[in-house]
Scaffold this motif. Structure first.
Motif, PDB file in Angstrom:
ATOM      1  N   ASP A   1      41.275  50.712  31.680  1.00  0.00           N
ATOM      2  CA  ASP A   1      41.632  49.550  31.525  1.00  0.00           C
ATOM      3  C   ASP A   1      41.499  48.520  32.737  1.00  0.00           C
ATOM      4  O   ASP A   1      41.963  48.064  33.670  1.00  0.00           O
ATOM      5  CB  ASP A   1      43.135  49.113  31.151  1.00  0.00           C
ATOM      6  N   LEU A   2      39.887  48.129  32.864  1.00  0.00           N
ATOM      7  CA  LEU A   2      39.478  47.524  34.156  1.00  0.00           C
ATOM      8  C   LEU A   2      38.848  46.136  33.596  1.00  0.00           C
ATOM      9  O   LEU A   2      38.127  46.125  32.562  1.00  0.00           O
ATOM     10  CB  LEU A   2      38.564  48.511  34.816  1.00  0.00           C
ATOM     11  N   ILE A   3      38.907  45.190  34.525  1.00  0.00           N
ATOM     12  CA  ILE A   3      38.391  43.974  34.301  1.00  0.00           C
ATOM     13  C   ILE A   3      37.420  43.798  35.537  1.00  0.00           C
ATOM     14  O   ILE A   3      37.927  43.662  36.592  1.00  0.00           O
ATOM     15  CB  ILE A   3      39.223  42.668  34.205  1.00  0.00           C
ATOM     16  N   TYR A   4      36.043  43.838  35.343  1.00  0.00           N
ATOM     17  CA  TYR A   4      35.193  43.457  36.475  1.00  0.00           C
ATOM     18  C   TYR A   4      34.973  41.872  36.808  1.00  0.00           C
ATOM     19  O   TYR A   4      34.452  41.397  36.084  1.00  0.00           O
ATOM     20  CB  TYR A   4      33.944  44.328  36.279  1.00  0.00           C
ATOM     21  N   LEU A   5      35.063  41.667  37.936  1.00  0.00           N
ATOM     22  CA  LEU A   5      34.619  40.226  38.445  1.00  0.00           C
ATOM     23  C   LEU A   5      33.766  40.317  39.210  1.00  0.00           C
ATOM     24  O   LEU A   5      33.672  40.805  40.746  1.00  0.00           O
ATOM     25  CB  LEU A   5      36.170  40.002  39.137  1.00  0.00           C
ATOM     26  N   ASP A   6      32.714  39.475  38.814  1.00  0.00           N
ATOM     27  CA  ASP A   6      31.483  39.189  39.864  1.00  0.00           C
ATOM     28  C   ASP A   6      31.687  37.926  40.466  1.00  0.00           C
ATOM     29  O   ASP A   6      32.558  37.222  40.479  1.00  0.00           O
ATOM     30  CB  ASP A   6      30.346  39.271  38.944  1.00  0.00           C
ATOM     31  N   GLU A   7      30.576  37.519  41.241  1.00  0.00           N
ATOM     32  CA  GLU A   7      30.537  36.111  41.753  1.00  0.00           C
ATOM     33  C   GLU A   7      30.555  34.944  40.758  1.00  0.00           C
ATOM     34  O   GLU A   7      30.145  35.535  39.527  1.00  0.00           O
ATOM     35  CB  GLU A   7      29.213  35.907  42.578  1.00  0.00           C
ATOM     36  N   MET A   8      30.865  33.888  41.061  1.00  0.00           N
ATOM     37  CA  MET A   8      30.741  32.796  40.059  1.00  0.00           C
ATOM     38  C   MET A   8      29.195  32.789  39.525  1.00  0.00           C
ATOM     39  O   MET A   8      28.424  32.659  40.414  1.00  0.00           O
ATOM     40  CB  MET A   8      31.180  31.527  40.607  1.00  0.00           C
ATOM     41  N   ASN A   9      29.268  32.023  38.160  1.00  0.00           N
ATOM     42  CA  ASN A   9      27.790  31.747  37.826  1.00  0.00           C
ATOM     43  C   ASN A   9      27.364  30.224  38.525  1.00  0.00           C
ATOM     44  O   ASN A   9      28.492  29.648  39.140  1.00  0.00           O
ATOM     45  CB  ASN A   9      27.353  31.691  36.364  1.00  0.00           C
ATOM     46  N   THR A  10      26.081  29.875  38.188  1.00  0.00           N
ATOM     47  CA  THR A  10      25.912  28.723  38.941  1.00  0.00           C
ATOM     48  C   THR A  10      26.595  27.200  38.661  1.00  0.00           C
ATOM     49  O   THR A  10      26.953  26.589  39.564  1.00  0.00           O
ATOM     50  CB  THR A  10      24.525  28.192  38.574  1.00  0.00           C
TER      51      THR A  10
END
Length: 739
Positions: A328-337
């Motif tokens: 049960d993981l939520i991966y958070l990347d950099e913001m989109n443009t």
């Protein structure tokens, strides 16, 4: 006017119970209720088709209402009054309009049916105050009213404390984007209820904490049956401090042989805690969370597991995330443009700078769309009024040697941006740069203003704090004099000191300052030392190379305060460090004897009686050579040694001999209401009791209890101890006499 959600919450918290008077929870029974109601005189004057349809037996609308109510019914005391007489209709028939099967909702806790000697028309019409139905309802209301006062007061006290736990954490007013992530979190936890533990995983500076904070505020504002708790977990100390605050706010009773973490975990796993959302922020270090062979358990052993609870973690480490939340993981990347551009637009003062689209996009690419990088870059631009292009040139030209041990990838932009901002801070305010160095030695979160070093002029500190807030290095918690520093900013400062060979000098400065302000272990200083504790412990942890008297004086004070807060294992570690250092002092040195006695006391409270006895025998032997017999410190050590003998269960006579001497001396020196005299008398009675000298124990305890009842300043805790001992004495007397 308060928002509707808040009004609903106030109503729920303020409602103790409900009495339903012939309410058709499940519609009619046999005869369609709608048709019956139309035919019952004086019940409906105008029949509404929609209402009648809803009130049909087992209608979808009624079932929906029942499902909704069942989710919150446990929070109320419920009484279901039902009719026992049939009601005459206009057609000459008699029917039970709302039979018991419809008036009573099965399976409700805290519920009771009330049989009324009336038909449906007269459920709330009473012939007078002596009628049986009136007596039933009035007595029920009186009992509920008496119980409600304490219950509602307790609820609001708890509600207020829960609120403050969240309100103290600043909510970022420029939060933008991440809508999809937030909705996914809400759905998994509160709608589909797919999991009870969930981890948000991503690089530092990507916005994990802010998303978790948005979720916490949303839950607080909409999920009114949930308590919301926020616990930082950068270290054992920050976690322990948060749990200590929770225990105090929730009025959790700490058992004498139990630490705070265990007490809070047990409370959250109990039914009385209700539903809750626990956010464990910055769970990045595997050893801190899960423990190791050298330090088993970790803070993970204090995390609750309950069907009523939800736990959300934020972490940079996938290994930790999998260990605590599984799949049960939520991966958070950099913001989109688009999100990054919107964040820049919201935070920059001079909106005309956004007209140069090419430069805006180039800057965001350079900052790799990281929210923290954008926020701190904009703070620099707003403060210096530098054009975007000029700032971009400076950022790209930053070539200072800054070898990082942090995660790779987008961190490079954060590092270069940090160097650029810190260089400007150093030019603007030397003391502000000094504060950054000092804060790198303590915990990055919940920094009290009073713990920070003071320059000669108070205005200089205020200016320095303002500078650090404007550059995004510190965030003030609302109107409080408490600040937070982002973990990356904190770590970067530590690396900068290391690269400039300033680490040892800064550590020494931090320890000396903390030693000069850390309070002694007096009860009146408890709130202050709890604020300072995680910071002092962090500073002691990172300053291993600094070995000086000031360091171990601080260790001793920390250990004493931890012991008073029932954190005996941690107290023992701190006091053992102190005693090892002070072994170089002469045996009769007061500081050495004080730390040894403090360590023995912690051992005794941790049930390490053998170790405590060995130290106390040594201390008492030295003090008997050096101090007069009426010396308060000597008497306190003798008292404690006697306690160790009592707890060992094999040296009771020696304990009695010591305590009789201590009590005799204190009777000559102290008034009968003095707490030290009463404490010795109580302990002597305990020794007599252990030695089956019941009459002597009874005489002392009756005297002690009588004195303590008249002392306003006496803690209830000590009164209870005396009363419990006296109760035990009476029980033994009864058993002996057979009465």
């Amino acid at each position: 006017m308060a928002p509707q959600g808040e009004l609903i919450r106030f109503m729920k918290v303020s409602t103790y119970g409900v009495i339903y008077m012939g309410t058709p929870h499940q519609g009619g029974n046999g005869v369609p209720l709608g048709r019956a109601l139309v035919n019952v005189a004086s019940i409906f004057i105008k029949a509404n088709d929609r209402i009648l349809k809803h009130l049909e037996k087992d209608s979808e609308w009624l079932l929906h209402q029942l499902r909704q109510y069942s989710q919150i019914s446990n929070d109320f005391v419920t009484k279901f009054a039902y009719e026992t007489y049939e009601t005459p209709t206009a057609l000459g028939h008699k029917i039970l309009v709302v039979p018991p099967a419809s008036a009573i909702v099965p399976g409700q806790t805290n519920a009771e049916p009330l049989a009324m000697g009336a038909d449906h028309r007269n459920m709330v019409r009473f012939s007078g105050p002596k009628s049986s139905d009136y007596i039933i309802i009035s007595e029920t209301l009186q009992i509920m009213a008496m119980d409600a006062r304490k219950n509602i007061r307790s609820r609001w006290k708890r509600e207020t404390l829960i609120d403050s736990a969240i309100i103290s954490i600043p909510r970022y007013k420029h939060f933008t984007g991440r809508t999809g992530i937030l909705e996914e979190l809400k759905k998994k936890l509160f709608v589909t209820k797919e999991c009870q533990k969930l981890a948000i995983v991503g690089l530092g500076g990507v916005g994990k904490t802010q998303i978790a904070l948005q979720l916490a505020y949303w839950a607080k504002g909409t999920q009114f049956d949930y308590s919301v708790f926020w616990v930082p977990s950068q270290s054992d100390d920050s976690f322990q401090e948060a749990y200590t605050n929770m225990s105090r706010r929730l009025d959790i009773q700490i058992e004498p042989d139990e630490d705070v973490g265990e007490s809070v975990r047990r409370y959250l796993e109990s039914e009385r805690s209700g539903k809750w959302l626990l956010v464990v922020d910055s769970a990045d270090d595997k050893e801190t969370l899960l423990g190791s062979s050298a330090k088993p358990g970790g803070i993970g052993s204090y995390l609750p597991s309950s069907e009523n609870g939800l736990t959300v973690f934020t972490t940079q480490t996938r290994e930790v995330a999998v260990a605590i939340a599984g799949k049960d993981l939520i991966y958070l990347d950099e913001m989109n443009t688009e999100e990054a551009t919107e964040l820049l637009r919201k935070t920059i003062f001079d909106k005309t700078q956004l007209q140069d689209d090419a430069t805006v996009q180039e800057l965001l690419e350079e900052l790799t769309n990281l929210p923290l990088a954008i926020t701190q870059a904009v703070a620099y631009i707003n403060q210096t009024r530098l054009p975007l292009r000029k700032y971009l040139d400076l950022l790209q030209g930053t070539q200072e040697n800054f070898v990082s041990t942090m995660n790779q990838g987008p961190k490079n932009a954060l590092e270069r941006m940090w160097v650029l901002s810190f260089s400007q801070i150093r030019r603007t305010s030397t003391f502000a740069a000094d504060l950054v160095s000092f804060i790198s030695c303590i915990e990055p979160g919940a920094i009290p203003r009073s713990i920070l070093p003071s320059p000669p002029e108070e205005e200089e500190r205020e200016h320095a704090l303002g500078t650090l807030c404007r550059y995004g290095f510190l965030v003030r918690r609302g109107d409080e004099d408490t600040f937070d520093m982002h973990g990356h900013t904190h770590k970067a400062a530590r690396i900068w000191l290391q690269d400039h060979s300033l680490i040892e000098r800064t550590d020494a400065w931090a320890i000396k300052h903390l030693e000069s302000i850390f309070p002694f272990a007096y009860r009146g200083s408890r709130l202050l030392w709890r604020k300072y504790m995680p910071h002092a412990q962090h500073a002691l942890q990172v300053s291993q190379t600094y070995q000086d008297k000031k360091r171990f004086d601080l260790f001793c004070r920390v250990g004493r305060c931890l012991s008073m807060d029932h954190q005996f294992k941690k107290a023992i570690i701190a006091l053992e460090e102190t005693c090892r250092w002070r072994e170089r002092y002469p045996e009769e040195d007061p500081d050495r004897l004080y730390s040894e006695r403090s360590l023995a006391s912690a051992y005794l409270n941790n049930r390490q009686v053998k170790e405590a006895t060995r130290i106390l025998e040594h201390v008492v032997a030295i003090q008997r050579k050096s101090f007069a017999e009426e010396n308060h410190i000597r008497l306190a050590s003798e008292h404690e040694l006697a306690g160790a003998y009592i707890n060992s269960n094999c040296r009771i006579k020696e304990a009695i001999e010591i305590l009789e001497h201590v009590v005799a001396i204190r009777k000559e020196m102290l008034t009968e209401g003095d707490i030290y005299r009463l404490e010795s008398e109580r302990e002597l009675a305990r020794a007599y009791l252990k030695n089956q000298q019941i009459k002597k124990a009874s005489e002392i305890l009756e005297h002690v209890v009588g004195i303590e009842q008249g002392l306003i300043e006496m803690s209830d805790k000590y009164r209870r101890v005396s009363l419990d001992l006296l109760k035990e004495v009476y029980g033994m007397q009864q058993a002996k006499t057979g009465v």
